[in-house]
Design a protein around this motif. Structure first.
Motif, PDB file in Angstrom:
ATOM      1  N   PRO A 124      24.765  32.704  29.004  1.00  0.00           N
ATOM      2  CA  PRO A 124      25.992  32.236  29.087  1.00  0.00           C
ATOM      3  C   PRO A 124      27.005  33.298  28.872  1.00  0.00           C
ATOM      4  O   PRO A 124      26.967  33.911  27.881  1.00  0.00           O
ATOM      5  CB  PRO A 124      26.087  31.143  27.988  1.00  0.00           C
ATOM      6  CG  PRO A 124      24.723  30.574  27.382  1.00  0.00           C
ATOM      7  CD  PRO A 124      23.819  32.003  27.702  1.00  0.00           C
ATOM      8  N   ALA A 125      27.847  33.472  29.889  1.00  0.00           N
ATOM      9  CA  ALA A 125      28.769  34.448  29.954  1.00  0.00           C
ATOM     10  C   ALA A 125      29.869  34.492  30.865  1.00  0.00           C
ATOM     11  O   ALA A 125      29.475  33.814  31.804  1.00  0.00           O
ATOM     12  CB  ALA A 125      27.907  35.939  30.020  1.00  0.00           C
ATOM     13  N   SER A 126      30.787  35.391  31.021  1.00  0.00           N
ATOM     14  CA  SER A 126      31.781  35.444  31.981  1.00  0.00           C
ATOM     15  C   SER A 126      31.772  36.743  32.522  1.00  0.00           C
ATOM     16  O   SER A 126      31.716  37.738  31.982  1.00  0.00           O
ATOM     17  CB  SER A 126      33.207  35.201  31.365  1.00  0.00           C
ATOM     18  OG  SER A 126      33.404  33.824  31.036  1.00  0.00           O
ATOM     19  N   VAL A 127      31.886  36.845  33.910  1.00  0.00           N
ATOM     20  CA  VAL A 127      31.863  38.090  34.551  1.00  0.00           C
ATOM     21  C   VAL A 127      32.603  38.386  35.684  1.00  0.00           C
ATOM     22  O   VAL A 127      33.059  37.380  36.257  1.00  0.00           O
ATOM     23  CB  VAL A 127      30.407  38.109  35.432  1.00  0.00           C
ATOM     24  CG1 VAL A 127      30.077  39.366  35.755  1.00  0.00           C
ATOM     25  CG2 VAL A 127      29.177  37.602  34.643  1.00  0.00           C
ATOM     26  N   SER A 128      33.541  39.443  35.575  1.00  0.00           N
ATOM     27  CA  SER A 128      34.555  39.835  36.423  1.00  0.00           C
ATOM     28  C   SER A 128      34.409  40.998  37.264  1.00  0.00           C
ATOM     29  O   SER A 128      34.189  41.977  36.533  1.00  0.00           O
ATOM     30  CB  SER A 128      35.986  39.617  35.783  1.00  0.00           C
ATOM     31  OG  SER A 128      36.231  38.515  35.763  1.00  0.00           O
ATOM     32  N   THR A 129      34.557  41.082  38.632  1.00  0.00           N
ATOM     33  CA  THR A 129      34.752  42.472  39.240  1.00  0.00           C
ATOM     34  C   THR A 129      36.262  42.759  39.845  1.00  0.00           C
ATOM     35  O   THR A 129      36.788  41.824  40.042  1.00  0.00           O
ATOM     36  CB  THR A 129      33.715  42.515  40.321  1.00  0.00           C
ATOM     37  OG1 THR A 129      32.247  42.012  39.686  1.00  0.00           O
ATOM     38  CG2 THR A 129      33.643  43.607  41.252  1.00  0.00           C
ATOM     39  N   SER A 130      36.520  44.071  39.463  1.00  0.00           N
ATOM     40  CA  SER A 130      37.540  44.407  40.086  1.00  0.00           C
ATOM     41  C   SER A 130      37.237  45.780  41.174  1.00  0.00           C
ATOM     42  O   SER A 130      36.473  46.292  40.455  1.00  0.00           O
ATOM     43  CB  SER A 130      38.607  44.863  39.218  1.00  0.00           C
ATOM     44  OG  SER A 130      39.150  43.865  38.515  1.00  0.00           O
ATOM     45  N   GLY A 131      37.703  45.744  42.236  1.00  0.00           N
ATOM     46  CA  GLY A 131      37.244  46.783  43.080  1.00  0.00           C
ATOM     47  C   GLY A 131      38.388  47.201  44.060  1.00  0.00           C
ATOM     48  O   GLY A 131      39.351  46.403  44.297  1.00  0.00           O
ATOM     49  N   ASN A 132      38.160  48.507  44.677  1.00  0.00           N
ATOM     50  CA  ASN A 132      39.356  48.835  45.616  1.00  0.00           C
ATOM     51  C   ASN A 132      39.040  48.357  47.105  1.00  0.00           C
ATOM     52  O   ASN A 132      40.003  48.777  47.890  1.00  0.00           O
ATOM     53  CB  ASN A 132      39.291  50.599  45.577  1.00  0.00           C
ATOM     54  CG  ASN A 132      38.127  51.009  45.975  1.00  0.00           C
ATOM     55  OD1 ASN A 132      37.299  50.491  46.580  1.00  0.00           O
ATOM     56  ND2 ASN A 132      38.127  52.439  46.151  1.00  0.00           N
ATOM     57  N   TYR A 133      38.019  47.437  47.074  1.00  0.00           N
ATOM     58  CA  TYR A 133      37.623  47.062  48.585  1.00  0.00           C
ATOM     59  C   TYR A 133      37.931  45.686  48.757  1.00  0.00           C
ATOM     60  O   TYR A 133      37.906  44.972  49.789  1.00  0.00           O
ATOM     61  CB  TYR A 133      36.312  46.944  48.711  1.00  0.00           C
ATOM     62  CG  TYR A 133      35.581  46.429  47.571  1.00  0.00           C
ATOM     63  CD1 TYR A 133      35.311  44.980  47.833  1.00  0.00           C
ATOM     64  CD2 TYR A 133      34.936  46.928  46.625  1.00  0.00           C
ATOM     65  CE1 TYR A 133      34.826  44.344  46.590  1.00  0.00           C
ATOM     66  CE2 TYR A 133      34.475  46.140  45.449  1.00  0.00           C
ATOM     67  CZ  TYR A 133      34.318  44.916  45.528  1.00  0.00           C
ATOM     68  OH  TYR A 133      33.902  44.176  44.074  1.00  0.00           O
ATOM     69  N   GLU A 134      38.797  44.993  47.560  1.00  0.00           N
ATOM     70  CA  GLU A 134      39.151  43.567  47.641  1.00  0.00           C
ATOM     71  C   GLU A 134      40.343  43.434  48.570  1.00  0.00           C
ATOM     72  O   GLU A 134      40.381  42.440  49.435  1.00  0.00           O
ATOM     73  CB  GLU A 134      39.243  42.886  46.265  1.00  0.00           C
ATOM     74  CG  GLU A 134      38.079  42.759  45.481  1.00  0.00           C
ATOM     75  CD  GLU A 134      38.226  42.547  43.985  1.00  0.00           C
ATOM     76  OE1 GLU A 134      39.216  42.478  43.514  1.00  0.00           O
ATOM     77  OE2 GLU A 134      37.079  42.489  43.480  1.00  0.00           O
ATOM     78  N   LYS A 135      41.479  43.959  48.137  1.00  0.00           N
ATOM     79  CA  LYS A 135      42.646  43.951  49.013  1.00  0.00           C
ATOM     80  C   LYS A 135      43.426  45.052  49.045  1.00  0.00           C
ATOM     81  O   LYS A 135      43.561  45.858  48.308  1.00  0.00           O
ATOM     82  CB  LYS A 135      43.805  42.870  48.219  1.00  0.00           C
ATOM     83  CG  LYS A 135      43.109  41.391  48.173  1.00  0.00           C
ATOM     84  CD  LYS A 135      44.017  40.697  47.044  1.00  0.00           C
ATOM     85  CE  LYS A 135      43.523  39.528  46.671  1.00  0.00           C
ATOM     86  NZ  LYS A 135      44.111  38.872  45.600  1.00  0.00           N
ATOM     87  N   TYR A 136      43.473  45.560  50.283  1.00  0.00           N
ATOM     88  CA  TYR A 136      44.247  46.933  50.688  1.00  0.00           C
ATOM     89  C   TYR A 136      44.708  47.020  52.039  1.00  0.00           C
ATOM     90  O   TYR A 136      44.437  46.077  52.810  1.00  0.00           O
ATOM     91  CB  TYR A 136      43.062  47.961  50.446  1.00  0.00           C
ATOM     92  CG  TYR A 136      41.763  47.897  51.294  1.00  0.00           C
ATOM     93  CD1 TYR A 136      42.012  48.841  52.434  1.00  0.00           C
ATOM     94  CD2 TYR A 136      40.744  47.360  51.085  1.00  0.00           C
ATOM     95  CE1 TYR A 136      40.785  48.531  53.354  1.00  0.00           C
ATOM     96  CE2 TYR A 136      39.570  47.143  51.996  1.00  0.00           C
ATOM     97  CZ  TYR A 136      39.653  47.714  53.127  1.00  0.00           C
ATOM     98  OH  TYR A 136      38.757  47.617  54.074  1.00  0.00           O
ATOM     99  N   PHE A 137      45.451  47.942  52.255  1.00  0.00           N
ATOM    100  CA  PHE A 137      45.819  48.431  53.609  1.00  0.00           C
ATOM    101  C   PHE A 137      45.697  49.872  53.744  1.00  0.00           C
ATOM    102  O   PHE A 137      45.417  50.743  52.599  1.00  0.00           O
ATOM    103  CB  PHE A 137      47.074  48.024  53.871  1.00  0.00           C
ATOM    104  CG  PHE A 137      48.337  48.677  53.455  1.00  0.00           C
ATOM    105  CD1 PHE A 137      48.795  48.544  52.017  1.00  0.00           C
ATOM    106  CD2 PHE A 137      49.025  49.821  53.955  1.00  0.00           C
ATOM    107  CE1 PHE A 137      49.630  49.189  51.386  1.00  0.00           C
ATOM    108  CE2 PHE A 137      49.949  50.473  53.487  1.00  0.00           C
ATOM    109  CZ  PHE A 137      50.386  50.249  52.065  1.00  0.00           C
TER     110      PHE A 137
END
Ligand code: ADP
Ligand code: MG
Length: 356
Positions: free
Chosen positions: A252-265
């Motif tokens: 049981p855990a929480s997992v989050s990803t942040s990346g430079n491919y998610e929202k960009y122009f």
């Protein structure tokens, strides 16, 4: 004598047959009666929401989705008229009454901002709006505009006093970096209250696992099913949306990803993404393409993934340690680094990536 013993044997077989049929009917009823998984999807906070329950009902899943939507619409949304954050932003400089939930989330967020070595700043709303990365008209602002927007991001101007809050004049609060994690938390709390045995909740790039997954997909009264770990795929930052390069086993855990491919122009060959350095006012450039954080709270894993992305690998390690969280970092050359507590749980599926 022989006749009566034959009769007894026949009676016994008939009884055994009936018992087996009855047992099979009970097992089928057990599976049909809610032990099978329930899947629901929706959208909130500008993101897709997916819920899978084991040992829960459709009504339970609906209640979880309602809790997420309520958190968005009443508390955290910057665009829904009447939400606490919308009202605070509209009335910057004035003290307002806000819900206990918003006050709680804002308080925790401010504490994490303070401990993040200037990486997380929930007062960056003006800067986020200026770049407009999430809009149809993103642009690279002038230096002077960036400077002016950064001047409004003074966290000490956000004053919380119980259920009363005030933000600085000219300031905009943006909880985009923690909202989806907080949404996972509220759905997980709802699931636990309703007695759901195991659940997987995903809101955009944040996922929370409640309990342990049943080994064969169902919880049944007839098998001693203690549950097994979940397996989560980590997205390939260089591939299409559905592609993962590794999987990680977790309880049981929480997992989050942040990346430079998610929202960009892209402009003149440069990629401008949606996670900003509160120091420079530009998209952060800490040498990572993505970071995935594992923690025991959704809000924390979401906040930490943004923090680690801004800080880069080395500077993230003490922050992760402070919060007893684990992380998987992906670098532009497809090398992957992971904190000690999680390294052994990773399976690399795409051989272009190397765990070092
Ligand atoms: P996502 O929203 O894609 O899940 P994150 O959790 O990393 O990704 O949050 C990024 C969002 O947080 C941005 O879209 C913006 O609204 C906001 N944001 C960007 N940079 C920062 C920062 N340094 N501190 C706080 N919020 C930020
Ligand atoms: Mg985040």
């Amino acid at each position: 004598m022989k006749n009566s013993s034959n009769k007894r044997n026949k009676n016994l077989s008939a009884f055994a047959f009936l018992a087996v049929v009855l047992l099979l009917m009970l097992i089928a009823g057990d599976i049909k009666g809610g032990a099978q998984s329930v899947n629901k999807s929706s959208s909130a906070m500008g993101a897709a929401v997916f819920i899978t329950l084991y040992g829960g009902t459709e009504d339970n899943a609906d209640a979880m989705i309602s809790a997420i939507k309520e958190l968005d619409e009443k508390c955290l949304s910057p665009t829904v008229e009447g939400s606490d954050i919308f009202r605070l932003n509209e009335n910057a400089g004035a003290e307002l009454e806000i819900s206990q939930k918003t006050a709680e989330i804002l308080k925790t967020s401010l504490e994490i901002c303070a401990k993040s070595d200037s990486a997380l700043n929930v007062a960056l709303g003006k800067l986020v709006k200026l770049w407009g990365i999430d809009t149809d008209n993103p642009r690279v602002p002038a230096e002077e505009e960036i400077k002016t927007a950064l001047e409004t991001a003074d966290l000490s101007k956000i004053i919380l006093n119980g259920n009363k809050a005030k933000i600085g004049e000219g300031q905009l609060v943006d909880l985009g970096a923690i909202g989806k994690g907080a949404a996972c938390d509220i759905a997980a709390e709802t699931a636990k209250k309703l007695g759901v045995k195991a659940a997987s909740i995903s809101v955009g790039g944040s996922v929370t696992f409640v309990g342990l997954k049943p080994a064969n997909g169902v919880f049944s009264r007839f098998s001693k099913n203690e549950g097994v770990q979940w397996s989560i795929g980590i997205r390939d930052p260089f591939g299409p949306v559905s592609e993962t390069f590794a999987s990680v086993k977790t309880g049981p855990a929480s997992v989050s990803t942040s990346g430079n491919y998610e929202k960009y122009f892209e402009k003149d060959g440069v990629r401008y993404h949606h996670i900003f350095s509160p120091v420079t006012g530009y998209p952060s450039d800490s040498g990572l393409v993505s970071v995935t954080v594992f923690s025991d709270s959704g809000l924390l894993s979401d906040a930490l993934s943004t923090i680690c992305f801004v800080l880069g690998y080395e500077k993230s390690l003490p922050v992760l340690k402070e919060y007893s969280a684990e992380a998987v970092f992906v670098f532009p050359d497809k090398t992957v680094k992971a904190t000690d507590g999680i390294k052994d749980s990773i399976t690399i599926k795409n051989s272009e990536f190397t765990l070092v």
